[in-house]
Design a protein around this motif. Structure first.
Motif, PDB file in Angstrom:
ATOM      1  N   SER A 174      11.509  14.574 -31.959  1.00  0.00           N
ATOM      2  CA  SER A 174      10.873  15.076 -33.166  1.00  0.00           C
ATOM      3  C   SER A 174      10.451  13.894 -34.022  1.00  0.00           C
ATOM      4  N   LEU A 211       2.742  20.295 -25.953  1.00  0.00           N
ATOM      5  CA  LEU A 211       2.331  20.236 -27.352  1.00  0.00           C
ATOM      6  C   LEU A 211       2.453  21.608 -27.988  1.00  0.00           C
ATOM      7  N   MET A 233       3.039  24.710 -36.845  1.00  0.00           N
ATOM      8  CA  MET A 233       2.506  23.356 -36.706  1.00  0.00           C
ATOM      9  C   MET A 233       1.222  23.152 -37.520  1.00  0.00           C
ATOM     10  N   ALA A 272       1.104  15.253 -34.425  1.00  0.00           N
ATOM     11  CA  ALA A 272       1.418  15.458 -33.007  1.00  0.00           C
ATOM     12  C   ALA A 272       0.222  15.101 -32.122  1.00  0.00           C
ATOM     13  N   LEU A 301       6.354  17.677 -27.923  1.00  0.00           N
ATOM     14  CA  LEU A 301       5.913  17.392 -29.283  1.00  0.00           C
ATOM     15  C   LEU A 301       5.932  18.702 -30.053  1.00  0.00           C
ATOM     16  N   THR A 302       6.880  18.836 -30.984  1.00  0.00           N
ATOM     17  CA  THR A 302       7.091  20.092 -31.686  1.00  0.00           C
ATOM     18  C   THR A 302       7.737  19.845 -33.030  1.00  0.00           C
ATOM     19  N   ASP A 303       7.705  20.855 -33.880  1.00  0.00           N
ATOM     20  CA  ASP A 303       8.440  20.781 -35.145  1.00  0.00           C
ATOM     21  C   ASP A 303       9.858  21.317 -34.960  1.00  0.00           C
TER      22      ASP A 303
END
Length: 162
Positions: free
Chosen positions: A7, A54, A60, A68, A152-154
Motif C-alpha cells: 500500500s 490494479l 480509488m 496507483a 495496487l489498492t487502497d
C-alpha cells in the motif's frame, strides 16, 4: 499460494484497528518450509512473469487512482529484459490488458501504458478473489519463469474472508 499487498497510499485507520488487522494477517500466515528464499548478490532481478493487479473500484476515485496509475507505469518501465507481464484491473469484475502474459518489449509496454493512462475508478466494488484466482489457477507454467504479483489498492476489500 502467496500474495503480497503493498500500500503506497495513506492509511488513516485508527491504530487499534491496524493492530487488529495485523493480528488477523499474521495469524493466517503458514510458510512452507520447503520454499527456498534467496537474494541475487548483484541486486538485480532476472526475467520473470509479472502480474500487476490494479484496483479500479469506486474507493480509488481521484488521487488514489492517479497515484496507483503512476506507480504502475513506473513499474512497467522497470521490468527486467526477457520478462513477461500482464495488467489485471479489478472491481466488482476484472479485466486484463492482454489475454495472457506477453513478452515485455517496447511495443507491449507502450500499449499497456497508454491504456493505463485512461483507467478510471469505474469497476464497482473491491472483489479481489477472482483476479487472484485467475493468476494462480488459470495459468500456463510452460515459461519456466518465476511469478511475481503486485497489488495496487487502497486496501478496502469487499470480502476479506475469501
Amino acid at each position: 499460494e502467496y500474495a503480497l499487498m503493498i500500500s503506497m497510499l495513506a492509511d488513516l485507520t485508527p491504530f487499534d484497528k491496524i493492530q487488529e488487522r495485523n493480528d488477523q494477517i499474521y495469524d493466517g500466515i503458514d510458510l512452507d518450509p520447503r520454499t527456498k528464499y534467496f537474494c541475487n548478490p548483484e541486486g538485480s532481478l532476472g526475467p520473470a512473469e509479472f502480474y500487476f493487479l490494479l484496483d479500479r473500484s469506486g474507493s480509488m476515485f481521484g488521487d488514489p487512482m492517479e497515484t496507483a496509475k503512476e506507480a504502475l507505469i513506473l513499474f512497467l518501465h522497470s521490468l527486467p529484459p526477457r520478462s513477461k507481464f500482464n495488467v489485471i484491473s479489478f472491481g466488482s469484475n476484472f479485466e486484463s490488458i492482454f489475454e495472457s502474459v506477453v513478452n515485455y518489449d517496447q511495443n507491449t509496454m507502450d500499449y499497456a501504458c497508454n491504456l493505463i493512462k485512461g483507467f478510471t475508478a469505474d469497476l464497482g466494488g473491491t472483489e479481489i478473489f477472482n483476479p487472484l484466482h485467475s493468476i494462480f489457477i488459470d495459468r500456463d507454467d510452460s515459461s519456466g519463469l518465476n511469478r511475481h504479483v503486485f497489488l495496487l489498492t487502497d486496501g478496502a476489500v469487499f470480502d476479506p474472508q475469501q
